[in-house]
Design a protein around this motif. Structure first.
Motif, PDB file in Angstrom:
ATOM      1  N   HIS A 463       7.996  32.517 -33.782  1.00 50.22           N
ATOM      2  CA  HIS A 463       9.283  32.197 -34.453  1.00 50.22           C
ATOM      3  C   HIS A 463       9.825  32.976 -35.161  1.00 50.22           C
ATOM      4  O   HIS A 463       9.111  33.782 -36.032  1.00 50.22           O
ATOM      5  CB  HIS A 463       9.068  30.752 -35.164  1.00 50.22           C
ATOM      6  CG  HIS A 463       8.810  29.540 -34.252  1.00 50.22           C
ATOM      7  ND1 HIS A 463       8.130  28.540 -34.635  1.00 50.22           N
ATOM      8  CD2 HIS A 463       8.835  29.430 -33.159  1.00 50.22           C
ATOM      9  CE1 HIS A 463       7.951  27.550 -33.871  1.00 50.22           C
ATOM     10  NE2 HIS A 463       8.417  28.096 -32.755  1.00 50.22           N
ATOM     11  N   TYR A 465      11.835  34.570 -38.419  1.00 50.38           N
ATOM     12  CA  TYR A 465      12.375  34.386 -39.816  1.00 50.38           C
ATOM     13  C   TYR A 465      12.871  35.407 -40.251  1.00 50.38           C
ATOM     14  O   TYR A 465      12.193  36.518 -40.419  1.00 50.38           O
ATOM     15  CB  TYR A 465      11.367  33.554 -40.473  1.00 50.38           C
ATOM     16  CG  TYR A 465      11.271  32.026 -40.486  1.00 50.38           C
ATOM     17  CD1 TYR A 465      11.632  31.136 -41.333  1.00 50.38           C
ATOM     18  CD2 TYR A 465      10.339  31.595 -39.234  1.00 50.38           C
ATOM     19  CE1 TYR A 465      11.567  29.703 -41.089  1.00 50.38           C
ATOM     20  CE2 TYR A 465      10.418  30.384 -39.045  1.00 50.38           C
ATOM     21  CZ  TYR A 465      10.916  29.357 -39.781  1.00 50.38           C
ATOM     22  OH  TYR A 465      10.749  27.874 -39.562  1.00 50.38           O
ATOM     23  N   GLU A 499       3.218  27.662 -38.870  1.00 48.84           N
ATOM     24  CA  GLU A 499       4.134  28.070 -37.783  1.00 48.84           C
ATOM     25  C   GLU A 499       3.718  29.473 -37.486  1.00 48.84           C
ATOM     26  O   GLU A 499       2.987  30.421 -38.301  1.00 48.84           O
ATOM     27  CB  GLU A 499       5.525  28.203 -38.136  1.00 48.84           C
ATOM     28  CG  GLU A 499       6.305  26.837 -38.237  1.00 48.84           C
ATOM     29  CD  GLU A 499       7.813  27.027 -38.222  1.00 48.84           C
ATOM     30  OE1 GLU A 499       8.437  27.795 -37.416  1.00 48.84           O
ATOM     31  OE2 GLU A 499       8.417  26.238 -39.131  1.00 48.84           O
ATOM     32  N   VAL A 501       4.716  32.804 -36.826  1.00 53.25           N
ATOM     33  CA  VAL A 501       5.965  33.591 -37.494  1.00 53.25           C
ATOM     34  C   VAL A 501       5.934  35.026 -37.485  1.00 53.25           C
ATOM     35  O   VAL A 501       5.007  35.584 -37.817  1.00 53.25           O
ATOM     36  CB  VAL A 501       6.291  32.985 -38.727  1.00 53.25           C
ATOM     37  CG1 VAL A 501       7.425  33.810 -39.596  1.00 53.25           C
ATOM     38  CG2 VAL A 501       6.662  31.430 -39.016  1.00 53.25           C
TER      39      VAL A 501
END
Length: 596
Positions: A463, A465, A499, A501
Motif C-alpha cells: 500500500h 502512503y 499494513e 506499506v
C-alpha cells in the motif's frame, strides 16, 4: 501545434471512415422528419374524410396511427445511429487532441481530490492537467467511479486485469464501439441505475391477472357487437367505461412504473448494445472470459434480463401517446400486462442486476487502461507484484506518464531485499519530487491492474502512503507543523496496524527550524527503519545521508546539476551517492533576488 506524443494514424483513418457514415445518417434523418410529418397529418385528414363511415373510419385511423408509430420508431433508430456515429468521431478526435497533450476533453476528477487520502493528493492524481485526466476514458459517471475506486484502492487480481487490458488494446474498434454506446447520455445522467429500478415494488393484485384475460375478451366482443350493429354507440360507451374502471384503479401504480422505466430506458438500451458487442467478440484472457460467462452463459444472465427489460421499456413507451394508450388498454389491458410482466422480471432478475452493471462499468475502467497501453505501448509494460514485503524493488526506465515523451527522462531504481529506505538528495529543480511521484503513480497503476510507465517494474504488493505536501487549516486551528505531524502519525499508524506499506516522503518537518528538522527527520527515519518500513525520502538535509553509514538498510541516491558561469543545466538522472552541488544561491542571484 506540439509534436504528437503518440501515433494518431488509426484515429485519423477512423474519422475519415466515420465521416462518410455521418453524412449518410444525416441525410436519412431529414427524410424521416418529412415522412413522420406526412403520416401524422394523414391521421387527421383520414378522420375528417372518413368520419361518415363509422367502424371503417375507426379501423383506418387505428391503422394510420400504427403506421405513424412505426415511422417514429424508425426515425428514432436512425437518430440513435446518428448519435452513435457522432460519439465515435468525438472519441477519435479527443485521442488526437490528447496526442498533443490536450486532455481537456476528458474529466479531470477534481471532485475526488482528498488531502486526507494516503497518496492521491500528493501524487496529483486528480485535477486539471492531472494523471487522471490523461488516463480517464470513461463515458459514464459510474464507470468513472469504478476507475477511481481501482486507482485509489487497488484490486485483488491486478495481474488478471493487466492481462485483460493487454488483450483489449488490440481491439480498438471494438472498445470504441463499446464507449460510443455508453456515451449516448450526458455523463451526469448516467447516474441512473437499473439496479434501483429492480429494488422498487409495483404490487400486482390477483384481480389484475384475471382482468388481463377477461378485459380484452369483453373489449373485442363489445367492439364486434358495435361494428356489426348489434348494439348502439351508447351501449358501446357504457361497455368501454366498465372496461376502463379497473384500469383506472391501478393508474397510480402504473404511472409510477412508466416513469421509472422511462427514466432507465436509455441506459437499458445503451447497456444492451454494449452487451451485444461483448457477446460478438472472442476473448482469451481469464478476466474477460469470466465476465463473458456471467453475462451470457449463466442462468438468468445479463443478456436475457436486459433483452426482456428493453421490451418492457418499449411497452411502457406506447403509453406516451394518450390515444394509443387508450386503444391498447381497451383491447389488450396494456397496463395490467405491463405490471404483471414487471413483477415476473423482478422475481427472475432483480438479484443479478447490480452485478451486471458492475461488470459493464468495470469495462470502462479496463478500456481506459487499454487505451493507455495502446497509445504508450513502447513505453509501458505489465508490472510484476511480488508477495514478500522484503522482496527486491527493480524499476528500469521508469518515467512519469504526464510528462511529454519529448521531454521525458526515465530512470532506473533498485532496492535489494535487505534495503529498506533510499535517501534522495540534490539541488532545487533537479527532479527529486518528479521522480518520487513517478514511483508513486506507477505503483498505483500496478496495484489497480494497469500497465506501468517503465521497461521493467518489479515491486512488492504494498500500500502506498506519502507525505509530500501539507497545508495548515485556519478553520481547525491546525498549524503547518502540526498538520505535518498528523500526516506522519497517519502513516505510522498504518504500519503499526500491520499494513504492508511503501512510504514516499518529500522534505518532511518543513514547519520547524533547521536544527529541529535535522534531528527530528533523522530520528523519524530511524523509527521507520526499526518498524521495518520501506520507502524513499527526498531531502536537502545532507546530514540525513549519514544514516547510510549506520544502517545497511539505508542507501543514498542523488540528482545533480551543472553550473557553468551564468548557465545552469539539469539531466534529471538519479545516481548512487550524495549530492555535492546545491543551487539555491545561484537561482536567487539569477532571479535578481540577492546581490552577486
Amino acid at each position: 501545434m506540439t509534436k504528437e506524443n503518440y501515433s494518431t494514424a488509426f484515429y485519423k483513418k477512423r474519422i475519415e471512415e466515420l465521416t462518410i457514415e455521418l453524412k449518410k445518417y444525416t441525410k436519412r434523418s431529414r427524410i424521416w422528419v418529412a415522412v413522420r410529418l406526412i403520416s401524422f397529418l394523414s391521421i387527421g385528414i383520414l378522420a375528417y374524410f372518413t368520419y361518415p363511415y363509422g367502424g371503417y373510419s375507426a379501423l383506418g385511423i387505428v391503422a394510420t396511427v400504427i403506421l405513424f408509430l412505426i415511422f417514429v420508431r424508425k426515425s428514432a433508430e436512425n437518430k440513435d445511429r446518428l448519435n452513435y456515429v457522432k460519439a465515435l468521431i468525438r472519441i477519435n478526435e479527443n485521442e488526437i487532441k490528447g496526442s498533443h497533450h490536450d486532455f481537456s476533453s476528458f474529466d479531470d476528477g477534481e471532485e475526488y481530490i482528498n488531502p486526507q487520502h494516503p497518496f492521491s493528493y500528493d501524487m496529483d492524481i486528480f485535477g486539471k492537467g492531472s494523471f487522471f485526466q490523461l488516463f480517464n476514458r470513461t463515458v459514464t459517471k459510474k464507470g468513472e467511479k469504478a476507475l477511481v475506486k481501482r486507482l485509489l484502492n487497488g484490486i485483488e487480481t491486478p495481474l488478471e486485469s493487466a492481462e485483460a487490458t493487454d488483450e483489449l488494446k488490440d481491439k480498438k474498434e471494438w472498445y470504441q464501439d463499446y464507449l460510443a454506446h455508453g456515451s449516448t447520455l450526458n455523463k451526469e445522467a448516467t447516474e441512473v441505475s437499473i439496479a434501483d429500478l429492480a429494488k422498487e415494488k409495483y404490487p400486482v393484485k390477483s384481480w389484475m391477472k384475471i382482468m388481463k384475460i377477461v378485459s380484452p375478451i369483453l373489449a373485442f366482443v363489445a367492439f364486434a357487437a358495435y361494428y356489426f350493429d348489434f348494439i348502439g354507440g351508447i351501449h358501446f360507451a357504457i361497455a368501454a367505461i366498465i372496461i376502463f374502471i379497473p384500469i383506472r384503479q391501478s393508474l397510480k401504480t402504473t404511472n409510477q412504473l412508466h416513469q421509472s422505466l422511462s427514466k432507465v430506458g436509455f441506459r437499458v438500451a445503451a447497456m444492451r448494445n454494449q452487451l451485444m458487442r461483448m457477446e460478438q467478440e472472442n476473448f482469451s484472457s481469464k478476466l474477460m472470459k469470466d465476465y463473458h460467462k456471467e453475462l451470457f452463459q449463466a442462468e438468468n444472465n445479463g443478456k436475457q434480463g436486459l433483452t426482456e427489460l428493453s421490451k418492457l421499456v418499449k411497452q411502457a413507451e406506447f403509453r406516451n401517446n394518450i390515444l394509443v394508450a387508450i386503444v391498447l388498454n381497451f383491447f389488450f389491458a396494456w397496463d395490467f400486462r405491463l405490471l404483471i410482466s414487471m413483477e415476473k422480471w423482478n422475481n427472475q432478475y432483480a438479484s443479478h442486476v447490480e452485478r451486471w452493471e458492475e461488470i459493464v462499468y468495470e469495462m470502462e475502467a479496463l478500456i481506459s487502461g487499454a487505451i493507455f497501453r495502446y497509445n504508450f505501448e513502447k513505453n509501458t509494460t505489465a508490472p510484476s507484484l511480488t508477495d514478500k514485503k522484503d522482496g527486491a524493488i527493480e524499476l528500469i526506465k521508469l518515467g512519469h506518464p504526464i510528462i511529454p515523451l519529448q521531454k521525458l527522462v526515465s530512470n532506473d531504481f533498485t532496492l535489494s531485499s535487505i534495503q529498506q529506505f533510499a535517501i534522495v538528495t540534490g539541488p532545487n529543480m533537479a527532479g527529486k519530487s518528479t521522480f518520487l511521484r513517478s514511483i508513486g503513480v506507477n505503483l498505483m497503476l500496478a496495484r489497480a491492474g494497469f500497465h506501468v510507465f517503465a521497461e521493467k517494474f518489479v515491486f512488492p504488493d504494498m500500500h502506498l502512503y506519502s507525505s509530500m505536501r501539507t497545508s495548515d487549516d485556519l478553520k481547525d486551528e491546525t498549524s503547518y507543523f502540526h498538520a505535518e505531524l498528523l500526516r506522519l502519525r497517519f502513516i505510522v499508524d498504518a504500519i503499526e496496524r500491520g499494513e504492508n506499506v511503501f512510504i514516499i516522503l518529500d522534505e518532511i518537518l518543513k514547519g520547524t527550524n533547521s536544527k529541529d528538522k535535522e534531528e527530528g527527520s533523522a530520528k523519524f527515519l530511524q523509527k521507520l527503519n526499526q518498524l521495518e518500513a520501506r520507502g524513499i525520502i527526498a531531502t536537502h538535509d545532507l546530514s540525513l545521508t549519514n544514516l547510510a553509514n549506520v544502517y545497511t538498510s539505508v542507501v543514498n541516491k542523488y540528482f545533480d546539476t551543472e553550473i557553468n558561469g551564468d548557465d545552469i543545466s539539469f539531466d534529471y538522472c538519479i545516481r548512487n551517492g550524495v549530492a555535492k552541488n546545491m543551487n539555491a544561491s545561484f537561482l536567487l542571484r539569477k532571479m535578481g533576488l540577492i546581490d552577486s
